[in-house]
Enzyme design. Sequence first.
Site, PDB file in Angstrom:
ATOM      1  N   GLY A  58      24.762   8.316  -5.254  1.00 15.84           N
ATOM      2  CA  GLY A  58      25.708   9.048  -4.419  1.00 15.84           C
ATOM      3  C   GLY A  58      26.641   9.999  -5.139  1.00 15.84           C
ATOM      4  O   GLY A  58      27.055  11.012  -4.583  1.00 15.84           O
TER       5      GLY A  58
ATOM      6  N   ASP B 118      24.173   9.538   1.444  1.00 10.38           N
ATOM      7  CA  ASP B 118      22.980   9.602   2.284  1.00 10.38           C
ATOM      8  C   ASP B 118      23.047   8.660   3.475  1.00 10.38           C
ATOM      9  O   ASP B 118      23.836   7.724   3.511  1.00 10.38           O
ATOM     10  CB  ASP B 118      21.745   9.202   1.463  1.00 10.38           C
ATOM     11  CG  ASP B 118      21.722   7.700   1.173  1.00 10.38           C
ATOM     12  OD1 ASP B 118      22.733   7.177   0.670  1.00 10.38           O
ATOM     13  OD2 ASP B 118      20.710   7.052   1.469  1.00 10.38           O
TER      14      ASP B 118
ATOM     15  N   PHE C  34      31.284   5.677   8.865  1.00 11.52           N
ATOM     16  CA  PHE C  34      30.143   5.975   8.007  1.00 11.52           C
ATOM     17  C   PHE C  34      29.983   7.488   7.890  1.00 11.52           C
ATOM     18  O   PHE C  34      29.937   8.208   8.877  1.00 11.52           O
ATOM     19  CB  PHE C  34      28.858   5.354   8.566  1.00 11.52           C
ATOM     20  CG  PHE C  34      27.691   5.542   7.642  1.00 11.52           C
ATOM     21  CD1 PHE C  34      27.571   4.787   6.484  1.00 11.52           C
ATOM     22  CD2 PHE C  34      26.721   6.498   7.908  1.00 11.52           C
ATOM     23  CE1 PHE C  34      26.500   4.970   5.614  1.00 11.52           C
ATOM     24  CE2 PHE C  34      25.643   6.692   7.048  1.00 11.52           C
ATOM     25  CZ  PHE C  34      25.539   5.924   5.900  1.00 11.52           C
TER      26      PHE C  34
ATOM     27  N   ASP D 225      34.328   1.588  -1.020  1.00 16.31           N
ATOM     28  CA  ASP D 225      34.353   1.076   0.351  1.00 16.31           C
ATOM     29  C   ASP D 225      34.888  -0.365   0.271  1.00 16.31           C
ATOM     30  O   ASP D 225      36.085  -0.580   0.139  1.00 16.31           O
ATOM     31  CB  ASP D 225      32.913   1.182   0.880  1.00 16.31           C
ATOM     32  CG  ASP D 225      32.720   0.755   2.319  1.00 16.31           C
ATOM     33  OD1 ASP D 225      33.679   0.744   3.077  1.00 16.31           O
ATOM     34  OD2 ASP D 225      31.572   0.434   2.688  1.00 16.31           O
TER      35      ASP D 225
ATOM     36  N   LYS E 216      38.053   4.151   1.165  1.00 17.36           N
ATOM     37  CA  LYS E 216      38.296   3.609   2.506  1.00 17.36           C
ATOM     38  C   LYS E 216      39.267   2.429   2.371  1.00 17.36           C
ATOM     39  O   LYS E 216      38.822   1.291   2.171  1.00 17.36           O
ATOM     40  CB  LYS E 216      36.984   3.117   3.127  1.00 17.36           C
ATOM     41  CG  LYS E 216      35.989   4.202   3.491  1.00 17.36           C
ATOM     42  CD  LYS E 216      34.744   3.560   4.122  1.00 17.36           C
ATOM     43  CE  LYS E 216      33.684   4.567   4.478  1.00 17.36           C
ATOM     44  NZ  LYS E 216      32.406   3.932   4.844  1.00 17.36           N
TER      45      LYS E 216
ATOM     46  N   GLU F  70      32.655   7.689  -9.178  1.00 20.87           N
ATOM     47  CA  GLU F  70      32.046   7.155  -7.955  1.00 20.87           C
ATOM     48  C   GLU F  70      32.236   8.151  -6.817  1.00 20.87           C
ATOM     49  O   GLU F  70      33.211   8.903  -6.789  1.00 20.87           O
ATOM     50  CB  GLU F  70      32.757   5.846  -7.624  1.00 20.87           C
ATOM     51  CG  GLU F  70      32.015   4.633  -7.250  1.00 20.87           C
ATOM     52  CD  GLU F  70      30.609   4.610  -6.735  1.00 20.87           C
ATOM     53  OE1 GLU F  70      29.965   5.641  -6.499  1.00 20.87           O
ATOM     54  OE2 GLU F  70      30.148   3.486  -6.528  1.00 20.87           O
ATOM     55  N   ASP F  71      31.308   8.152  -5.883  1.00 22.49           N
ATOM     56  CA  ASP F  71      31.461   8.992  -4.699  1.00 22.49           C
ATOM     57  C   ASP F  71      32.480   8.382  -3.744  1.00 22.49           C
ATOM     58  O   ASP F  71      33.346   9.061  -3.217  1.00 22.49           O
ATOM     59  CB  ASP F  71      30.108   9.210  -3.988  1.00 22.49           C
ATOM     60  CG  ASP F  71      29.334   7.903  -3.768  1.00 22.49           C
ATOM     61  OD1 ASP F  71      29.793   6.831  -4.219  1.00 22.49           O
ATOM     62  OD2 ASP F  71      28.261   7.961  -3.141  1.00 22.49           O
TER      63      ASP F  71
HETATM   64  P1  5GP Z   1      31.141  -0.803  -1.802  1.00 22.03           P
HETATM   65  O1  5GP Z   1      30.404  -1.654  -2.795  1.00 22.03           O
HETATM   66  O2  5GP Z   1      32.494  -0.338  -2.285  1.00 22.03           O
HETATM   67  O3  5GP Z   1      31.220  -1.450  -0.459  1.00 22.03           O
HETATM   68  O4  5GP Z   1      30.263   0.455  -1.512  1.00 22.03           O
HETATM   69  C1  5GP Z   1      30.101   1.421  -2.436  1.00 22.03           C
HETATM   70  C2  5GP Z   1      28.835   2.201  -2.233  1.00 22.03           C
HETATM   71  O5  5GP Z   1      28.347   2.127  -0.895  1.00 22.03           O
HETATM   72  C3  5GP Z   1      29.138   3.645  -2.480  1.00 22.03           C
HETATM   73  O6  5GP Z   1      28.937   3.981  -3.817  1.00 22.03           O
HETATM   74  C4  5GP Z   1      28.196   4.366  -1.557  1.00 22.03           C
HETATM   75  O7  5GP Z   1      26.989   4.590  -2.230  1.00 22.03           O
HETATM   76  C5  5GP Z   1      27.974   3.386  -0.420  1.00 22.03           C
HETATM   77  N1  5GP Z   1      28.843   3.754   0.735  1.00 22.03           N
HETATM   78  C6  5GP Z   1      30.031   3.233   1.085  1.00 22.03           C
HETATM   79  N2  5GP Z   1      30.522   3.812   2.205  1.00 22.03           N
HETATM   80  C7  5GP Z   1      29.617   4.746   2.563  1.00 22.03           C
HETATM   81  C8  5GP Z   1      29.551   5.710   3.641  1.00 22.03           C
HETATM   82  O8  5GP Z   1      30.417   5.843   4.511  1.00 22.03           O
HETATM   83  N3  5GP Z   1      28.429   6.494   3.659  1.00 22.03           N
HETATM   84  C9  5GP Z   1      27.430   6.403   2.738  1.00 22.03           C
HETATM   85  N4  5GP Z   1      26.418   7.223   2.867  1.00 22.03           N
HETATM   86  N5  5GP Z   1      27.468   5.515   1.706  1.00 22.03           N
HETATM   87  C10 5GP Z   1      28.545   4.702   1.631  1.00 22.03           C
HETATM   88 MG    MG Z   2      27.981   5.345  -4.838  1.00 22.67          MG
END
Ligand code: 5GP
Ligand code: MG
Length: 178
Positions: free
Chosen positions: A48, A162, A155, A106, A134, A102-103
Amino acid sequence: MTNIKIHDKIFEPNIKFAEIDLATDRIAQKINSDLKGKTPIFLVILNGSFMFAGDLLKKITLPCEVSFVKLASYEGTKSTEKVRQLIGFDEDITGRSVIIIEDIVDSGITMENVLKQLESMGAADVRIATLLFKPAAFKKSYRIDYIGIEIPNDFIVGYGLDYDGQGRNLKDIYKIVK
Ligand code: 5GP
Ligand code: MG
């Protein structure tokens, strides 16, 4: 800007590239001043972050190295809460300043996984730079050093992010229409 369709879902325009670019400028300026005199290693979390990393790194004026890890936690539009490592860490980071790119953070599970691995690898200091955050979804307590834009718990796709493999090439960010 108009709505777009990816697979079975409709997405509406949400964050324009101009706003992303301003947030990226702010992060780059802060990193350039905070790490003055250092030669950090940027660790890009694929897939991402590729677009954000490319744009951010062009604004970095420090001498630096760039490396990549590939992780996956999402399936479709939901986090699986399990992080799979698809490409590993192959740098010697002993005594180095590491900045994770990181993108989006979450739940924070992916980043926690990366932080744990880096701690055991002897980095001098580890910082986190994320384009998107977030706060309502974040379940962890570690510090995030550089945050571009805080967003609600929706989302999103585009600018590297993606939905089931598609949408990463979009220049702007789109949000799912419920
Ligand atoms: P976490 O482990 O913090 O829950 O999620 C991190 C990863 O989940 C991010 O690096 C990303 O790749 C994916 N992610 C989290 N939220 C979103 C979202 O709203 N859209 C998309 N496409 N990917 C997300
Ligand atoms: Mg990511």
